[in-house]
Design a protein around this motif. Structure first.
Motif, PDB file in Angstrom:
ATOM      1  N   MET A 140      91.389  41.408 -21.733  1.00  0.00           N
ATOM      2  CA  MET A 140      90.126  40.908 -22.295  1.00  0.00           C
ATOM      3  C   MET A 140      89.405  42.050 -23.000  1.00  0.00           C
ATOM      4  O   MET A 140      89.289  43.152 -22.462  1.00  0.00           O
ATOM      5  N   ARG A 141      88.916  41.785 -24.208  1.00  0.00           N
ATOM      6  CA  ARG A 141      88.217  42.809 -24.986  1.00  0.00           C
ATOM      7  C   ARG A 141      86.869  43.136 -24.336  1.00  0.00           C
ATOM      8  O   ARG A 141      86.070  42.256 -24.041  1.00  0.00           O
ATOM      9  N   GLN A 142      86.625  44.435 -24.105  1.00  0.00           N
ATOM     10  CA  GLN A 142      85.372  44.850 -23.495  1.00  0.00           C
ATOM     11  C   GLN A 142      84.242  44.775 -24.510  1.00  0.00           C
ATOM     12  O   GLN A 142      84.427  45.052 -25.699  1.00  0.00           O
ATOM     13  N   THR A 143      83.048  44.430 -24.033  1.00  0.00           N
ATOM     14  CA  THR A 143      81.892  44.315 -24.910  1.00  0.00           C
ATOM     15  C   THR A 143      80.625  44.699 -24.167  1.00  0.00           C
ATOM     16  O   THR A 143      80.532  44.547 -22.939  1.00  0.00           O
ATOM     17  N   LEU A 144      79.659  45.203 -24.902  1.00  0.00           N
ATOM     18  CA  LEU A 144      78.350  45.487 -24.321  1.00  0.00           C
ATOM     19  C   LEU A 144      77.625  44.194 -23.952  1.00  0.00           C
ATOM     20  O   LEU A 144      76.914  44.125 -22.950  1.00  0.00           O
ATOM     21  N   TRP A 145      77.853  43.139 -24.754  1.00  0.00           N
ATOM     22  CA  TRP A 145      77.040  41.926 -24.654  1.00  0.00           C
ATOM     23  C   TRP A 145      77.601  40.956 -23.611  1.00  0.00           C
ATOM     24  O   TRP A 145      78.007  39.841 -23.920  1.00  0.00           O
ATOM     25  N   THR A 146      77.585  41.417 -22.370  1.00  0.00           N
ATOM     26  CA  THR A 146      77.898  40.540 -21.254  1.00  0.00           C
ATOM     27  C   THR A 146      76.717  39.594 -21.009  1.00  0.00           C
ATOM     28  O   THR A 146      75.638  39.743 -21.601  1.00  0.00           O
ATOM     29  N   LYS A 147      76.911  38.640 -20.116  1.00  0.00           N
ATOM     30  CA  LYS A 147      75.839  37.685 -19.815  1.00  0.00           C
ATOM     31  C   LYS A 147      74.592  38.403 -19.297  1.00  0.00           C
ATOM     32  O   LYS A 147      73.467  38.133 -19.752  1.00  0.00           O
ATOM     33  N   ASN A 148      74.781  39.328 -18.348  1.00  0.00           N
ATOM     34  CA  ASN A 148      73.629  40.025 -17.775  1.00  0.00           C
ATOM     35  C   ASN A 148      72.884  40.837 -18.826  1.00  0.00           C
ATOM     36  O   ASN A 148      71.648  40.822 -18.883  1.00  0.00           O
ATOM     37  N   PHE A 149      73.635  41.582 -19.651  1.00  0.00           N
ATOM     38  CA  PHE A 149      72.973  42.430 -20.645  1.00  0.00           C
ATOM     39  C   PHE A 149      72.257  41.568 -21.689  1.00  0.00           C
ATOM     40  O   PHE A 149      71.157  41.905 -22.139  1.00  0.00           O
ATOM     41  N   THR A 150      72.853  40.462 -22.068  1.00  0.00           N
ATOM     42  CA  THR A 150      72.213  39.560 -23.031  1.00  0.00           C
ATOM     43  C   THR A 150      70.923  38.983 -22.457  1.00  0.00           C
ATOM     44  O   THR A 150      69.896  38.911 -23.151  1.00  0.00           O
ATOM     45  N   ILE A 151      70.940  38.597 -21.186  1.00  0.00           N
ATOM     46  CA  ILE A 151      69.750  38.008 -20.566  1.00  0.00           C
ATOM     47  C   ILE A 151      68.628  39.036 -20.463  1.00  0.00           C
ATOM     48  O   ILE A 151      67.471  38.742 -20.802  1.00  0.00           O
ATOM     49  N   ILE A 152      68.924  40.254 -19.984  1.00  0.00           N
ATOM     50  CA  ILE A 152      67.859  41.253 -19.839  1.00  0.00           C
ATOM     51  C   ILE A 152      67.306  41.644 -21.199  1.00  0.00           C
ATOM     52  O   ILE A 152      66.097  41.910 -21.351  1.00  0.00           O
ATOM     53  N   THR A 153      68.156  41.655 -22.227  1.00  0.00           N
ATOM     54  CA  THR A 153      67.682  41.964 -23.572  1.00  0.00           C
ATOM     55  C   THR A 153      66.767  40.861 -24.093  1.00  0.00           C
ATOM     56  O   THR A 153      65.686  41.132 -24.644  1.00  0.00           O
ATOM     57  N   LEU A 154      67.178  39.612 -23.896  1.00  0.00           N
ATOM     58  CA  LEU A 154      66.358  38.485 -24.349  1.00  0.00           C
ATOM     59  C   LEU A 154      65.018  38.460 -23.618  1.00  0.00           C
ATOM     60  O   LEU A 154      63.958  38.254 -24.234  1.00  0.00           O
ATOM     61  N   GLY A 155      65.042  38.673 -22.308  1.00  0.00           N
ATOM     62  CA  GLY A 155      63.801  38.692 -21.545  1.00  0.00           C
ATOM     63  C   GLY A 155      62.865  39.801 -21.990  1.00  0.00           C
ATOM     64  O   GLY A 155      61.640  39.612 -22.066  1.00  0.00           O
ATOM     65  N   THR A 156      63.431  40.961 -22.296  1.00  0.00           N
ATOM     66  CA  THR A 156      62.619  42.084 -22.758  1.00  0.00           C
ATOM     67  C   THR A 156      61.985  41.783 -24.106  1.00  0.00           C
ATOM     68  O   THR A 156      60.817  42.103 -24.345  1.00  0.00           O
ATOM     69  N   VAL A 157      62.739  41.171 -25.004  1.00  0.00           N
ATOM     70  CA  VAL A 157      62.207  40.826 -26.326  1.00  0.00           C
ATOM     71  C   VAL A 157      61.047  39.845 -26.193  1.00  0.00           C
ATOM     72  O   VAL A 157      59.991  40.003 -26.828  1.00  0.00           O
ATOM     73  N   ILE A 158      61.216  38.830 -25.363  1.00  0.00           N
ATOM     74  CA  ILE A 158      60.175  37.810 -25.197  1.00  0.00           C
ATOM     75  C   ILE A 158      58.876  38.435 -24.686  1.00  0.00           C
ATOM     76  O   ILE A 158      57.787  38.183 -25.223  1.00  0.00           O
ATOM     77  N   SER A 159      58.978  39.267 -23.652  1.00  0.00           N
ATOM     78  CA  SER A 159      57.767  39.877 -23.103  1.00  0.00           C
ATOM     79  C   SER A 159      57.178  40.909 -24.052  1.00  0.00           C
ATOM     80  O   SER A 159      55.956  41.102 -24.107  1.00  0.00           O
ATOM     81  N   ALA A 160      58.036  41.577 -24.848  1.00  0.00           N
ATOM     82  CA  ALA A 160      57.548  42.594 -25.779  1.00  0.00           C
ATOM     83  C   ALA A 160      56.723  41.995 -26.902  1.00  0.00           C
ATOM     84  O   ALA A 160      55.808  42.648 -27.419  1.00  0.00           O
ATOM     85  N   ILE A 161      57.013  40.763 -27.293  1.00  0.00           N
ATOM     86  CA  ILE A 161      56.265  40.131 -28.385  1.00  0.00           C
ATOM     87  C   ILE A 161      54.771  40.088 -28.057  1.00  0.00           C
ATOM     88  O   ILE A 161      53.920  40.498 -28.856  1.00  0.00           O
ATOM     89  N   GLY A 162      54.446  39.608 -26.866  1.00  0.00           N
ATOM     90  CA  GLY A 162      53.045  39.592 -26.462  1.00  0.00           C
ATOM     91  C   GLY A 162      52.536  40.965 -26.090  1.00  0.00           C
ATOM     92  O   GLY A 162      51.365  41.290 -26.316  1.00  0.00           O
ATOM     93  N   GLY A 163      53.416  41.801 -25.521  1.00  0.00           N
ATOM     94  CA  GLY A 163      52.997  43.135 -25.111  1.00  0.00           C
ATOM     95  C   GLY A 163      52.550  43.996 -26.274  1.00  0.00           C
ATOM     96  O   GLY A 163      51.589  44.764 -26.168  1.00  0.00           O
ATOM     97  N   VAL A 164      53.224  43.883 -27.404  1.00  0.00           N
ATOM     98  CA  VAL A 164      52.845  44.638 -28.599  1.00  0.00           C
ATOM     99  C   VAL A 164      51.447  44.229 -29.064  1.00  0.00           C
ATOM    100  O   VAL A 164      50.604  45.075 -29.386  1.00  0.00           O
TER     101      VAL A 164
END
Length: 407
Positions: free
Chosen positions: A1-25
């Motif tokens: 299986m090809r290794q990738t940075l964008w696993t389920k966990n990494f994608t979720i934490i990135t998405l959650g960070t983006v959502i909270s950052a929108i209001g945080g900015v």
């Protein structure tokens, strides 16, 4: 299986960070001006900043042993839900009442208390969500999120703050934090716990001793943790003066400050894309980081003496350079730390990161009451060369192996 940075966990934490950052900015932008607009004093603004930062000085050190021995995901999710609810209540109150300085201070203290715990838990868990071998790319993505969101949200925040005030921003941040917490519940990660999840004060004190004993054997980490709060503190201490300059100098205004901030984060976004695409050879990381530290001090020293177009260029360059050095440092240090020490060591760093900038902010804010804002910013930036040389450069034999360590 090809290794990738964008696993389920990494994608979720990135998405959650983006959502909270929108209001945080948007919140960060508005709150950065409201005290100065209310008082007209750089010293009052600095003192408010100092009081608000107290939780970030005390709580990380007190809570770090707990976070090294217990699950961190529930802490992250729970605090996002809590802070989201608080911002919704504050926004509802502000829709019908005037926002006094006392209430502002209380809300800021609560938000910083929650943020101090959240930041420590997030920093400690994040390396466990990055697949093996993708540390540089993972921290590059992390470093790009806030700048990228800032490019979009800062002009929007300036319009909202000027036209409708603070309450819609609070409500928006509350909704976004609740959404981010809901997304983060989908993270699946095994976390180490001890004593069946029970808290022991004896183990708590033992963990403290272990953390400080570990640091005593790591002179390179001590130098990094000694230097970074100072250089960051100088940057944070001059920020209220820069905002005051935009509020008081002829030809400048809050909208121009929004574009000024955006220029820096455009540079950070571009720098992050370059850093994501090209891997920095391990042996060059420390040298590159030092070039950035020197360049940053010089660019800050001349910043307010430039015309507005050149100020934008200045910030864009600093943003480009800063994202690279920050990513190199964070990925190197976090991968150097053992998992069971990460929260404790990060807590010491977070406490210094809050305490030193707080003291410097008060000092520079007081200086801004009696001297020209431009002279204060220039003097503080040039003084930044001394800690760089004495702490980091003279200790390069201890520091360089941490930066240049393969991971």
């Amino acid at each position: 299986m090809r290794q990738t940075l964008w696993t389920k966990n990494f994608t979720i934490i990135t998405l959650g960070t983006v959502i909270s950052a929108i209001g945080g900015v948007a919140m960060s932008f508005a709150l950065g001006f409201v005290v100065f607009d209310t008082t007209g004093s750089t010293l009052a603004t600095a003192l408010f900043t100092a009081v608000s930062a107290l939780p970030r000085v005390l709580l990380p050190v007190l809570l770090s042993p707990y976070l090294d021995n217990f699950r961190r995901k529930p802490v992250i999710v729970g605090l996002d839900y809590l802070l989201g609810a608080i911002y919704l209540l504050v926004g509802w109150y502000l829709a019908g009442h005037t926002f006094g300085l006392g209430l502002y201070t209380a809300v800021s203290l609560v938000a910083n208390t929650i943020g101090a715990v959240y930041s420590l838990a997030y920093t400690s868990l994040y390396p466990n969500l990055i697949p093996q071998g993708f540390a540089q790319k993972g921290y590059t993505v992390s470093g790009m999120l806030y700048p990228t969101v800032t490019v979009v949200m800062t002009p929007v925040a300036s319009v909202l703050y000027d036209q409708v005030g603070l309450w819609p921003i609070c409500v928006g941040e509350g909704i976004l934090l609740l959404l981010a917490a809901t997304v983060e519940t989908r993270i699946k990660v095994e976390e180490r716990t001890v004593k069946g999840g029970r808290f022991s004060f004896r183990d708590y004190l033992r963990d403290f001793r272990e953390g400080f004993a570990y640091l005593r054997k790591e002179p390179g980490l001590l130098r990094i943790y000694g230097y970074m709060p100072i250089t960051q503190g100088i940057s944070e201490a001059t920020e209220p003066l820069i905002r005051a300059w935009f509020r008081t100098a002829p030809g400048l205004d809050i909208t121009m400050y929004a574009w000024f901030t955006t220029a820096q984060f455009v540079g950070r976004t571009i720098g992050g894309l370059v850093h994501y695409k090209f891997t920095i050879p391990p042996e060059k990381r420390f040298g590159l980081s030092n070039v950035v530290y020197v360049a940053y001090n010089l660019m800050d020293a001349v910043l307010l003496w430039l015309g507005f177009p050149l100020m934008l260029v200045n910030r864009g360059i600093c943003g480009f350079l800063g994202i690279n050095s920050a990513t190199l440092r964070e990925s190197s240090v976090q991968n150097h730390l053992p998992d069971d020490m990460r929260a404790k060591i990060n807590a010491v760093f977070n406490a210094l990161y809050a305490l030193v900038p707080t003291l410097l902010t008060v000092a520079v804010g007081a200086l801004g009451e009696v001297l020209d804002y431009r002279l204060c910013v220039t003097a503080a930036s040039l003084l930044g060369f001394f800690p760089w040389y004495l702490i980091l450069w003279r200790g390069r034999r201890d520091v360089a192996p941490i930066y240049n360590r393969p991971y």
